[in-house]
Design a protein around this motif. Structure first.
Motif, mmCIF file in Angstrom:
data_model
loop_
_atom_site.group_PDB
_atom_site.id
_atom_site.type_symbol
_atom_site.label_atom_id
_atom_site.label_comp_id
_atom_site.label_asym_id
_atom_site.label_seq_id
_atom_site.Cartn_x
_atom_site.Cartn_y
_atom_site.Cartn_z
ATOM 1 N N GLY A 128 92.867 -64.357 -75.806
ATOM 2 C CA GLY A 128 93.621 -64.928 -76.916
ATOM 3 C C GLY A 128 93.426 -64.176 -78.203
ATOM 4 N N GLY A 129 93.213 -62.849 -78.068
ATOM 5 C CA GLY A 129 93.025 -62.010 -79.250
ATOM 6 C C GLY A 129 91.653 -62.093 -79.853
ATOM 7 N N LYS A 130 90.749 -62.865 -79.248
ATOM 8 C CA LYS A 130 89.392 -62.997 -79.782
ATOM 9 C C LYS A 130 88.373 -62.401 -78.818
ATOM 10 C CE LYS A 130 90.335 -67.195 -82.439
ATOM 11 N NZ LYS A 130 89.923 -68.612 -82.665
ATOM 12 N N ARG A 131 87.366 -61.747 -79.384
ATOM 13 C CA ARG A 131 86.310 -61.151 -78.575
ATOM 14 C C ARG A 131 85.356 -62.237 -78.088
ATOM 15 N NH1 ARG A 131 84.636 -55.966 -78.469
ATOM 16 N NH2 ARG A 131 85.634 -55.479 -80.451
ATOM 17 N N LEU A 132 85.173 -62.310 -76.755
ATOM 18 C CA LEU A 132 84.291 -63.333 -76.198
ATOM 19 C C LEU A 132 82.819 -62.940 -76.321
ATOM 20 C CD1 LEU A 132 86.321 -64.262 -73.011
ATOM 21 C CD2 LEU A 132 86.140 -65.580 -75.114
ATOM 22 N N ILE A 133 82.549 -61.641 -76.236
ATOM 23 C CA ILE A 133 81.191 -61.132 -76.436
ATOM 24 C C ILE A 133 81.282 -59.899 -77.318
ATOM 25 C CG2 ILE A 133 80.263 -62.006 -74.249
ATOM 26 C CD1 ILE A 133 80.603 -59.228 -73.095
ATOM 27 N N SER A 134 80.192 -59.539 -77.971
ATOM 28 C CA SER A 134 80.215 -58.376 -78.850
ATOM 29 C C SER A 134 80.417 -57.103 -78.035
ATOM 30 C CB SER A 134 78.907 -58.283 -79.632
ATOM 31 O OG SER A 134 77.849 -57.882 -78.770
ATOM 32 N N LYS A 135 80.994 -56.102 -78.685
ATOM 33 C CA LYS A 135 81.227 -54.827 -78.003
ATOM 34 C C LYS A 135 79.913 -54.204 -77.548
ATOM 35 C CE LYS A 135 83.623 -50.394 -78.434
ATOM 36 N NZ LYS A 135 82.531 -49.615 -77.841
ATOM 37 N N ASP A 136 78.877 -54.288 -78.399
ATOM 38 C CA ASP A 136 77.568 -53.724 -78.027
ATOM 39 C C ASP A 136 77.019 -54.398 -76.783
ATOM 40 O OD1 ASP A 136 77.625 -51.951 -80.080
ATOM 41 O OD2 ASP A 136 76.308 -53.108 -81.405
ATOM 42 N N TYR A 168 78.773 -56.025 -74.526
ATOM 43 C CA TYR A 168 79.657 -55.659 -73.407
ATOM 44 C C TYR A 168 79.287 -54.286 -72.854
ATOM 45 C CZ TYR A 168 83.856 -54.115 -70.967
ATOM 46 O OH TYR A 168 84.714 -53.620 -70.033
ATOM 47 N N ASP A 169 79.143 -53.285 -73.770
ATOM 48 C CA ASP A 169 78.803 -51.923 -73.331
ATOM 49 C C ASP A 169 77.436 -51.894 -72.677
ATOM 50 O OD1 ASP A 169 81.197 -51.029 -74.318
ATOM 51 O OD2 ASP A 169 80.365 -50.263 -76.200
ATOM 52 N N PHE A 170 76.496 -52.627 -73.274
ATOM 53 C CA PHE A 170 75.125 -52.665 -72.749
ATOM 54 C C PHE A 170 75.103 -53.217 -71.323
ATOM 55 C CE2 PHE A 170 71.174 -55.042 -72.103
ATOM 56 C CZ PHE A 170 70.219 -54.087 -72.413
ATOM 57 N N THR A 171 75.782 -54.342 -71.129
ATOM 58 C CA THR A 171 75.770 -54.988 -69.821
ATOM 59 C C THR A 171 76.569 -54.190 -68.802
ATOM 60 O OG1 THR A 171 75.702 -57.070 -71.036
ATOM 61 C CG2 THR A 171 76.049 -57.206 -68.674
ATOM 62 N N LYS A 172 77.682 -53.608 -69.237
ATOM 63 C CA LYS A 172 78.510 -52.811 -68.332
ATOM 64 C C LYS A 172 77.725 -51.624 -67.786
ATOM 65 C CE LYS A 172 82.665 -52.313 -66.550
ATOM 66 N NZ LYS A 172 83.209 -53.350 -65.645
ATOM 67 N N ARG A 173 76.877 -51.063 -68.654
ATOM 68 C CA ARG A 173 76.081 -49.902 -68.266
ATOM 69 C C ARG A 173 75.190 -50.216 -67.068
ATOM 70 N NH1 ARG A 173 72.757 -48.781 -72.949
ATOM 71 N NH2 ARG A 173 74.777 -48.635 -73.943
ATOM 72 N N TYR A 174 74.711 -51.471 -66.983
ATOM 73 C CA TYR A 174 73.795 -51.862 -65.914
ATOM 74 C C TYR A 174 74.472 -52.735 -64.854
ATOM 75 C CZ TYR A 174 70.335 -49.855 -68.945
ATOM 76 O OH TYR A 174 69.637 -48.970 -69.722
#
Length: 399
Positions: A34-42, A44-50
């Protein structure tokens, strides 16, 4: 972000494995709604990495045939070990509880083992030096020997701390080392472990009123021992000094700097540069020993020994005699992970006062003077040691 922080973050990521909720994993592919970020980008990137690591853990826990035997702590420890090993530096290692305690014990001055300091050289697990009066030295193990197996198990330079742990143990127990020596071939040495007490400084007066100080390693007590030994020699009116760093595998940076400060006039002793380009400098004050000095070095002189001998060379405060040193110009920091384990990580390279990094190169002495081949495997009394005789000869021309 420096290497320490990266490694700590990586370890935290693994520890948090079981704390990441299913809902977060579900949301990862769609970080916006809905145009809103559910989690912070940092985050998201941190968790995606692992993400892959988490998937593998879940696959093992859900699919392994004997999943009841799975120890989650061992999974985490294994992941941490794999992460640290992938750095590709044999001096950057994760230390389990026993290894961490062993390392701390060694710097305090005693431990149970065979008395060998090892390192990586040309990709091989190499003896930097046997510790004086240890089972290894008494059995004839030498600097430069290559360790192929411990108790029949093949070992490589990538498993440096594992090899050290395997060689240590209770006093009176035995361990078999399979050693390769250039020109001699492969030989098994059965050693009986003993308590290795590191009395790191020995001294005496040689003929011609020459003082002699041997430093076998640099631990917490070495600087005080050196100062007391030198003061005792001064009271005996010595006119010159032989500092013997042969087969000294190194130890604590601050200890070698403290001894260099006693020996050298004012100036830079050593400096380090870390991964971010940060430079740290250690300096000496004007007070110094102010007498002719010869330093004995060989291929077993490494790390903190090379810091001390390199500074003496660059200050022209003494003459280096012997053979080229080992060539370890890396600095490690020991990080307590607060659960009984630790991380030893290479944090910087060190440079001599002239700006030379000796990593992989070593220091060439001012006078190259090797022992004859027929004497290399023998324990020589001081008055029969050709390199000490050469040191006295050189000092007599300067007194």
């Amino acid at each position: 972000m420096n290497k320490n922080i990266k490694l700590k973050n990586a370890i935290i990521a693994i520890i948090l494995t079981n704390l990441i909720t299913v809902s977060l994993v579900v949301l990862l592919p769609i970080p916006f709604f809905g145009g809103k970020r559910l989690i912070s980008k940092d985050l998201y990137d941190f968790t995606k990495r692992y993400d892959k690591l988490l998937k593998v853990e879940n696959l093992i826990k859900n699919n392994y045939v004997d999943k009841k035997t799975i120890d989650e702590n061992k999974l985490i420890e294994g992941a941490i070990n794999g992460m640290v090993d992938s750095v590709g530096d044999p001096y950057t290692v994760y230390l389990d509880k026993q290894q961490f305690e062993d390392l701390l014990t060694q710097t305090r001055g005693s431990y149970g083992g065979v008395g060998i300091v090892v390192g990586e050289k040309e990709g091989k697990l190499t003896v930097i030096a046997p510790i004086e009066d240890s089972p290894a030295e008494k059995a004839g193990i030498k600097a430069g020997d290559i360790i192929l197996k411990v108790d029949g198990k093949e070992i490589s330079a990538k498993e440096l701390e594992k090899a050290v742990s395997m060689m240590r143990g209770k006093e009176g127990t035995k361990v078999i080392l399979t050693i390769f020596r250039e020109g001699k071939g492969v030989k098994d040495y059965e050693l009986t472990r003993s308590i290795i007490v590191l009395k790191t400084v020995k001294s005496q007066v040689l003929k011609g009123d020459i003082g002699y100080i041997r430093i076998t390693s640099f631990d917490e007590n070495t600087a005080d021992e050196f100062e007391k030994a030198f003061e005792k020699l001064q009271k005996q009116n010595i006119k010159g000094l032989v500092l013997d760093l042969r087969d000294n595998p190194g130890g604590l940076l601050d200890t070698s700097v403290a001894i260099a400060d006693m020996i050298l006039p004012q100036g830079t002793i050593v400096y380090t540069i870390d991964t971010n380009g940060k430079k740290d400098v250690w300096k000496s004050d004007p007070q110094n020993i102010n007498m002719p000095l010869v330093v004995l070095v060989n291929e077993g002189s490494a790390s903190a020994s090379e810091i001390l001998s390199g500074a003496i060379r660059d200050f022209k405060a003494g003459t280096l005699i012997g053979t080229k040193t080992f060539g370890k110009g890396l600095v490690q920091n020991i990080i307590d992970l607060k659960d009984g384990t630790g991380l030893k990580v290479t944090i910087a390279r060190y440079y001599t006062p002239s700006g030379e990094c000796i990593q992989g190169k070593g220091i060439m002495p001012d006078i190259v003077y090797d022992l004859p081949k027929e004497l290399k495997d023998k324990q020589l009394p001081i008055d029969e040691d050709p390199q000490i005789k050469k040191a006295i000869e050189v000092l007599m021309t300067k007194i």
